[in-house]
Scaffold this motif. Structure first.
Motif, PDB file in Angstrom:
ATOM      1  N   VAL A   1      19.850  78.766 -10.307  1.00 30.62           N
ATOM      2  CA  VAL A   1      20.622  80.060  -9.664  1.00 30.62           C
ATOM      3  C   VAL A   1      21.919  80.123 -10.299  1.00 30.62           C
ATOM      4  CG1 VAL A   1      21.701  80.450  -7.503  1.00 30.62           C
ATOM      5  CG2 VAL A   1      19.605  79.288  -7.316  1.00 30.62           C
ATOM      6  N   VAL A   2      22.497  79.217 -11.023  1.00 30.52           N
ATOM      7  CA  VAL A   2      23.765  79.269 -11.733  1.00 30.52           C
ATOM      8  C   VAL A   2      23.298  80.238 -13.262  1.00 30.52           C
ATOM      9  CG1 VAL A   2      25.359  78.307 -13.302  1.00 30.52           C
ATOM     10  CG2 VAL A   2      24.965  77.317 -10.976  1.00 30.52           C
TER      11      VAL A   2
ATOM     12  N   ILE B   1      27.527  71.628 -10.840  1.00 26.61           N
ATOM     13  CA  ILE B   1      26.247  72.508 -10.867  1.00 26.61           C
ATOM     14  C   ILE B   1      24.987  71.757  -9.852  1.00 26.61           C
ATOM     15  CG2 ILE B   1      24.465  73.636 -11.820  1.00 26.61           C
ATOM     16  CD1 ILE B   1      26.368  74.071 -14.336  1.00 26.61           C
ATOM     17  N   ALA B   2      24.847  72.504  -8.612  1.00 28.04           N
ATOM     18  CA  ALA B   2      23.872  71.868  -7.649  1.00 28.04           C
ATOM     19  C   ALA B   2      22.496  72.345  -8.122  1.00 28.04           C
ATOM     20  CB  ALA B   2      24.362  72.089  -6.318  1.00 28.04           C
ATOM     21  N   ASP B   3      22.578  73.650  -8.514  1.00 31.38           N
ATOM     22  CA  ASP B   3      21.281  74.355  -8.975  1.00 31.38           C
ATOM     23  C   ASP B   3      21.145  75.131  -9.977  1.00 31.38           C
ATOM     24  OD1 ASP B   3      18.995  75.869  -8.931  1.00 31.38           O
ATOM     25  OD2 ASP B   3      19.067  76.339  -6.708  1.00 31.38           O
TER      26      ASP B   3
ATOM     27  N   SER C   1      31.525  82.679  -6.249  1.00 28.47           N
ATOM     28  CA  SER C   1      30.228  81.878  -6.891  1.00 28.47           C
ATOM     29  C   SER C   1      29.112  81.978  -5.524  1.00 28.47           C
ATOM     30  CB  SER C   1      30.629  80.414  -7.301  1.00 28.47           C
ATOM     31  OG  SER C   1      31.516  80.492  -8.317  1.00 28.47           O
ATOM     32  N   VAL C   2      28.714  83.073  -5.455  1.00 28.98           N
ATOM     33  CA  VAL C   2      27.602  83.245  -4.300  1.00 28.98           C
ATOM     34  C   VAL C   2      26.479  83.902  -4.767  1.00 28.98           C
ATOM     35  CG1 VAL C   2      26.941  83.810  -2.022  1.00 28.98           C
ATOM     36  CG2 VAL C   2      29.287  82.984  -2.583  1.00 28.98           C
ATOM     37  N   VAL C   3      25.001  83.641  -4.545  1.00 26.51           N
ATOM     38  CA  VAL C   3      24.079  84.242  -4.888  1.00 26.51           C
ATOM     39  C   VAL C   3      23.064  84.423  -3.787  1.00 26.51           C
ATOM     40  CG1 VAL C   3      21.978  84.364  -6.555  1.00 26.51           C
ATOM     41  CG2 VAL C   3      24.169  83.189  -7.158  1.00 26.51           C
ATOM     42  N   ALA C   4      22.625  85.592  -3.519  1.00 24.84           N
ATOM     43  CA  ALA C   4      21.556  85.864  -2.418  1.00 24.84           C
ATOM     44  C   ALA C   4      20.047  86.023  -3.267  1.00 24.84           C
ATOM     45  CB  ALA C   4      21.976  87.210  -1.498  1.00 24.84           C
TER      46      ALA C   4
END
Length: 96
Positions: A86-87, A81-83, A41-44
């Motif tokens: 982005v999710v 969910i923090a963002d 669960s990582v997004v650049a």
């Protein structure tokens, strides 16, 4: 219990998905196929344009190795969910 014929009809044209948004990994399950995606669960993201540059394993490989204008973030913190934005982008990428 009564059987609704519309459920059978619409069920033939739909693809049931189950998404487990985990803090470490996101899983996508498709009925009849099982788990089709198991990715970190990582997004650049590009800081300026907010454009997604990479998702999942590719984004995780970028953690700590990105130029100043690209940040690799984990949008889920402690199971929450923090963002949301982005999710949303991550889920859209996984579904496509």
């Amino acid at each position: 219990m009564a059987i609704n014929p519309l459920n059978s009809l619409f069920g033939a044209f739909s693809r049931d998905l189950g998404i487990d948004l985990g803090t470490a990994n996101t899983l996508v399950h498709v009925r009849g196929k099982g788990i089709v995606i198991s990715e970190p669960s990582v997004v650049a993201i590009d800081k300026k344009s907010k454009e997604v540059k990479a998702v999942g394993a590719e984004a995780k490989a970028m953690v700590g190795k990105t130029p100043a204008n690209i940040i690799a973030v984990r949008p889920l913190k402690d199971g929450v969910i923090a963002d949301f934005d982005v999710v949303e982008k991550m889920i859209t990428h996984f579904i496509k």
